[in-house]
Design a protein around this motif. Structure first.
Motif, PDB file in Angstrom:
ATOM      1  N   HIS A  35       0.842  -1.206   0.000  1.00  0.00           N
ATOM      2  CA  HIS A  35       0.000   0.000   0.000  1.00  0.00           C
ATOM      3  C   HIS A  35       0.873   1.250   0.000  1.00  0.00           C
ATOM      4  O   HIS A  35       0.540   2.241  -0.644  1.00  0.00           O
ATOM      5  N   TYR A  36       1.967   1.193   0.725  1.00  0.00           N
ATOM      6  CA  TYR A  36       2.861   2.349   0.817  1.00  0.00           C
ATOM      7  C   TYR A  36       3.375   2.775  -0.554  1.00  0.00           C
ATOM      8  O   TYR A  36       3.358   3.966  -0.884  1.00  0.00           O
ATOM      9  N   ARG A  40       2.914   6.397  -2.337  1.00  0.00           N
ATOM     10  CA  ARG A  40       4.055   7.276  -2.624  1.00  0.00           C
ATOM     11  C   ARG A  40       3.958   7.789  -4.064  1.00  0.00           C
ATOM     12  O   ARG A  40       4.178   8.968  -4.318  1.00  0.00           O
ATOM     13  N   VAL A  41       3.611   6.924  -5.005  1.00  0.00           N
ATOM     14  CA  VAL A  41       3.437   7.349  -6.396  1.00  0.00           C
ATOM     15  C   VAL A  41       2.328   8.390  -6.489  1.00  0.00           C
ATOM     16  O   VAL A  41       2.484   9.421  -7.148  1.00  0.00           O
ATOM     17  N   ILE A  42       1.222   8.134  -5.826  1.00  0.00           N
ATOM     18  CA  ILE A  42       0.090   9.064  -5.840  1.00  0.00           C
ATOM     19  C   ILE A  42       0.518  10.424  -5.295  1.00  0.00           C
ATOM     20  O   ILE A  42       0.199  11.466  -5.873  1.00  0.00           O
ATOM     21  N   ALA A  43       1.260  10.424  -4.212  1.00  0.00           N
ATOM     22  CA  ALA A  43       1.707  11.677  -3.589  1.00  0.00           C
ATOM     23  C   ALA A  43       2.635  12.464  -4.508  1.00  0.00           C
ATOM     24  O   ALA A  43       2.641  13.692  -4.480  1.00  0.00           O
ATOM     25  N   GLN A  44       3.401  11.777  -5.328  1.00  0.00           N
ATOM     26  CA  GLN A  44       4.410  12.436  -6.163  1.00  0.00           C
ATOM     27  C   GLN A  44       3.953  12.704  -7.597  1.00  0.00           C
ATOM     28  O   GLN A  44       4.705  13.284  -8.370  1.00  0.00           O
ATOM     29  N   ASP A  52      -0.577   5.462 -14.154  1.00  0.00           N
ATOM     30  CA  ASP A  52       0.677   6.051 -13.665  1.00  0.00           C
ATOM     31  C   ASP A  52       1.303   5.166 -12.585  1.00  0.00           C
ATOM     32  O   ASP A  52       2.523   4.964 -12.551  1.00  0.00           O
ATOM     33  N   ILE A  53       0.458   4.641 -11.715  1.00  0.00           N
ATOM     34  CA  ILE A  53       0.939   3.749 -10.656  1.00  0.00           C
ATOM     35  C   ILE A  53       1.512   2.483 -11.279  1.00  0.00           C
ATOM     36  O   ILE A  53       2.607   2.044 -10.916  1.00  0.00           O
ATOM     37  N   ALA A  54       0.777   1.914 -12.219  1.00  0.00           N
ATOM     38  CA  ALA A  54       1.247   0.698 -12.893  1.00  0.00           C
ATOM     39  C   ALA A  54       2.593   0.926 -13.565  1.00  0.00           C
ATOM     40  O   ALA A  54       3.516   0.116 -13.422  1.00  0.00           O
ATOM     41  N   ASP A  55       2.704   2.034 -14.282  1.00  0.00           N
ATOM     42  CA  ASP A  55       3.953   2.332 -14.987  1.00  0.00           C
ATOM     43  C   ASP A  55       5.122   2.511 -14.030  1.00  0.00           C
ATOM     44  O   ASP A  55       6.208   1.970 -14.256  1.00  0.00           O
ATOM     45  N   GLN A  56       4.926   3.267 -12.967  1.00  0.00           N
ATOM     46  CA  GLN A  56       6.033   3.567 -12.058  1.00  0.00           C
ATOM     47  C   GLN A  56       6.437   2.381 -11.195  1.00  0.00           C
ATOM     48  O   GLN A  56       7.592   2.293 -10.768  1.00  0.00           O
ATOM     49  N   GLU A  92      -6.281  10.389  -5.435  1.00  0.00           N
ATOM     50  CA  GLU A  92      -5.670  11.352  -4.511  1.00  0.00           C
ATOM     51  C   GLU A  92      -5.605  10.755  -3.117  1.00  0.00           C
ATOM     52  O   GLU A  92      -6.473   9.974  -2.724  1.00  0.00           O
ATOM     53  N   LEU A  93      -4.593  11.165  -2.375  1.00  0.00           N
ATOM     54  CA  LEU A  93      -4.522  10.770  -0.969  1.00  0.00           C
ATOM     55  C   LEU A  93      -5.577  11.532  -0.176  1.00  0.00           C
ATOM     56  O   LEU A  93      -5.829  12.711  -0.441  1.00  0.00           O
TER      57      LEU A  93
END
Length: 139
Positions: A35-36, A40-44, A52-56, A92-93
């Motif tokens: 989850h972390y 972190r990706v979402i925050a940045q 975007d999460i999948a890619d990073q 979003e967080l």
């Protein structure tokens, strides 16, 4: 060292670091590393999408979507309509998620620092450079 031994060593190091970081985050914050990392990706990432999460994180979009579902159920993120693309949403967080991520980042940094303490800064830089080269040259 042959290629198979190298692979085994890299994978074993990754699994050991993952398990130790996961244990530290779960014990201190009740937050799994799985989850972390998306948080972190979402925050940045401004206007972060599941893709975007999948890619990073080098995971499938389905896996990223499932991770976001679980994190959303925990109350740490929320989906919003994308401002320019009706077919997409942004992640979003929540305020709770941001506070948790900030606290967990300190714990993770301390855990990684503890695990890497026996390596000199030069050795850390060399490992970082080598892994970066492997990841960027063989996409």
């Amino acid at each position: 060292m042959n290629n198979e031994d190298f692979l085994r060593l890299v994978v074993r190091a990754q699994i050991q670091l993952w398990n130790e970081a996961d244990t530290a985050l779960r014990t201190t914050h009740d937050l799994p590393l799985a989850h972390y990392l998306p948080m972190r990706v979402i925050a940045q990432t401004p206007h972060c999408r599941v893709q975007d999460i999948a890619d990073q994180l080098a995971i499938t979009s389905g896996g990223a979507s499932q991770a976001v579902d679980r994190i959303e159920k925990a109350g740490h993120v929320q989906r919003q309509p994308h401002p320019t693309n009706r077919r997409s949403s942004i992640v979003e967080l929540t305020a709770q998620g941001r506070a948790l991520l900030d606290a967990a980042a300190t714990t993770l940094d301390q855990e990684i620092e503890h695990r890497l303490a026996s390596l000199s800064p030069a050795a850390r830089n060399q490992i970082t450079d080598s892994l970066t080269t492997l990841l960027t040259e063989h996409r």
